[in-house]
Write an enzyme that holds these catalytic residues in place. Structure first.
Site, PDB file in Angstrom:
ATOM      1  N   HIS A  80     -24.255   2.646  13.567  1.00  0.00           N
ATOM      2  CA  HIS A  80     -25.615   2.772  13.029  1.00  0.00           C
ATOM      3  C   HIS A  80     -26.639   2.724  14.157  1.00  0.00           C
ATOM      4  O   HIS A  80     -27.530   3.587  14.264  1.00  0.00           O
ATOM      5  CB  HIS A  80     -25.839   1.633  12.028  1.00  0.00           C
ATOM      6  CG  HIS A  80     -27.162   1.656  11.332  1.00  0.00           C
ATOM      7  ND1 HIS A  80     -27.300   1.912   9.980  1.00  0.00           N
ATOM      8  CD2 HIS A  80     -28.421   1.449  11.789  1.00  0.00           C
ATOM      9  CE1 HIS A  80     -28.581   1.860   9.641  1.00  0.00           C
ATOM     10  NE2 HIS A  80     -29.283   1.576  10.712  1.00  0.00           N
ATOM     11  N   GLU A  81     -26.516   1.740  15.018  1.00  0.00           N
ATOM     12  CA  GLU A  81     -27.495   1.600  16.104  1.00  0.00           C
ATOM     13  C   GLU A  81     -27.376   2.726  17.122  1.00  0.00           C
ATOM     14  O   GLU A  81     -28.377   3.172  17.698  1.00  0.00           O
ATOM     15  CB  GLU A  81     -27.309   0.249  16.805  1.00  0.00           C
ATOM     16  CG  GLU A  81     -27.611  -0.946  15.920  1.00  0.00           C
ATOM     17  CD  GLU A  81     -28.984  -0.841  15.271  1.00  0.00           C
ATOM     18  OE1 GLU A  81     -29.941  -0.425  15.950  1.00  0.00           O
ATOM     19  OE2 GLU A  81     -29.092  -1.179  14.088  1.00  0.00           O
ATOM     20  N   HIS A 123     -29.414   5.600  16.103  1.00  0.00           N
ATOM     21  CA  HIS A 123     -30.828   5.419  16.470  1.00  0.00           C
ATOM     22  C   HIS A 123     -31.037   5.715  17.950  1.00  0.00           C
ATOM     23  O   HIS A 123     -32.012   6.379  18.335  1.00  0.00           O
ATOM     24  CB  HIS A 123     -31.279   3.972  16.187  1.00  0.00           C
ATOM     25  CG  HIS A 123     -31.394   3.645  14.740  1.00  0.00           C
ATOM     26  ND1 HIS A 123     -31.943   4.503  13.822  1.00  0.00           N
ATOM     27  CD2 HIS A 123     -31.042   2.529  14.046  1.00  0.00           C
ATOM     28  CE1 HIS A 123     -31.910   3.946  12.612  1.00  0.00           C
ATOM     29  NE2 HIS A 123     -31.374   2.750  12.716  1.00  0.00           N
TER      30      HIS A 123
END
Lengths: 190, 105
Positions: free
Chosen positions: A69-70, A73
């Site tokens: 997820h990170e 980003h």
């Protein structure tokens, strides 16, 4: 992974779900003073790092998802002009992509959260988690977050970079990597 | 597009076959229904595989055109919703630094 003295999630963030995100994005959203060791994804202090909250992550699969997820980003930060702080739509778009592509919204994960649905439920989950993420890191109203997510949802849900597909399994992930290795041939022969 | 003599299918023919077989599988059908609310349409992969094999066998222009059209349509489908943000040509030089809340992007 940092062994940080992470503050427990604020009560307002607990909501109806048991799971915390397992990471901190921006410390200013929390109501209590931040420990020295609590850091967000984007406060690297001269080192490239993703900081995870070890007290909220208890399974390897959860950690894998949070890191993925990170990293999405981070990928968006590197490939586009993303205004993380002033443009809620940009934030919404990245959150939609992260929820969509990291495995956050698999059927089993949703069932574990007692959220049941099948037909197109992945999109419902992505939408809801994107809104939650925005509310967790920005001081905006729920209506503003929902509006931003709705406006960019179609574009961002279908933006599958760098995978080219939603990686539902290791097979999909390996195939996505194979397509990546083939990218020069693909673009040259279109 | 590459010149006539150097052109080859955008993907190896075996990749088209794999995508077609994968698309038809139960696991993929389930994931597609869960993600998109409908069953996948696998005919396109089948047609692409057939066109790829036809080009390999006879080097026909029709097979090549069909394949190119199909792949371009795939790319356009991805782009049809428009962009939310402007893409960079390279990562920001300070990508590893803490974000500056006050800086304009």
């Amino acid at each position: 992974m940092e062994d940080g003295k992470t503050a427990s999630p604020p009560g307002a963030e607990g909501g109806e779900e048991d799971d915390d995100f397992g990471y901190r994005l921006f410390p200013d959203r929390n109501k209590e003073p931040q420990s020295f060791l609590v850091r967000s994804l984007f406060t690297f202090h001269n080192r490239c790092q993703i900081v995870l909250c070890q007290n909220n992550i208890r399974h390897q699969s959860h950690m894998n998802r949070v890191v993925a997820h990170e990293l999405i980003h981070a990928f968006d930060h590197c490939r586009a002009h993303v205004d993380w702080f002033k443009n809620v739509k940009h934030l919404a778009c990245s959150e939609i992509r992260a929820a969509n592509l990291s495995g956050d919204c698999t059927l089993m994960n949703e069932i574990a959260r007692f959220k049941f649905g099948l037909k197109g439920h992945h999109q419902t989950c992505v939408r809801d988690r994107a809104i939650r993420s925005i509310l967790a890191v920005r001081k905006v109203s729920r209506e503003t977050a929902e509006k931003a997510v709705d406006e960019v949802f179609d574009a961002c849900f279908n933006d599958l970079e760098p995978f080219g597909r939603i990686p539902h399994s290791k097979t999909d992930a390996k195939r996505a990597y194979k397509d990546f290795l083939n990218r020069d041939r693909y673009t040259a022969n279109l | 597009m590459a010149g006539d003599e150097s052109w080859r299918p955008p993907r190896p023919c075996e990749d088209y076959r794999w995508e077609w077989k994968h698309c038809r599988g139960l696991r993929h059908a389930f994931h597609h229904y869960y993600a998109h609310g409908e069953l996948p349409d696998c005919g396109r992969w089948r047609d692409d595989y057939a066109a790829c094999r036809a080009w390999e066998k006879d080097r026909t222009a029709a097979a090549r055109e069909a394949l190119c059209e199909s792949e371009r349509a795939r790319v356009l489908e991805r782009q049809k919703h428009g962009a939310v943000w402007a893409l960079r040509s390279c990562p920001p030089p300070d990508w590893h630094r803490p974000l500056d809340r006050g800086a304009a992007k």
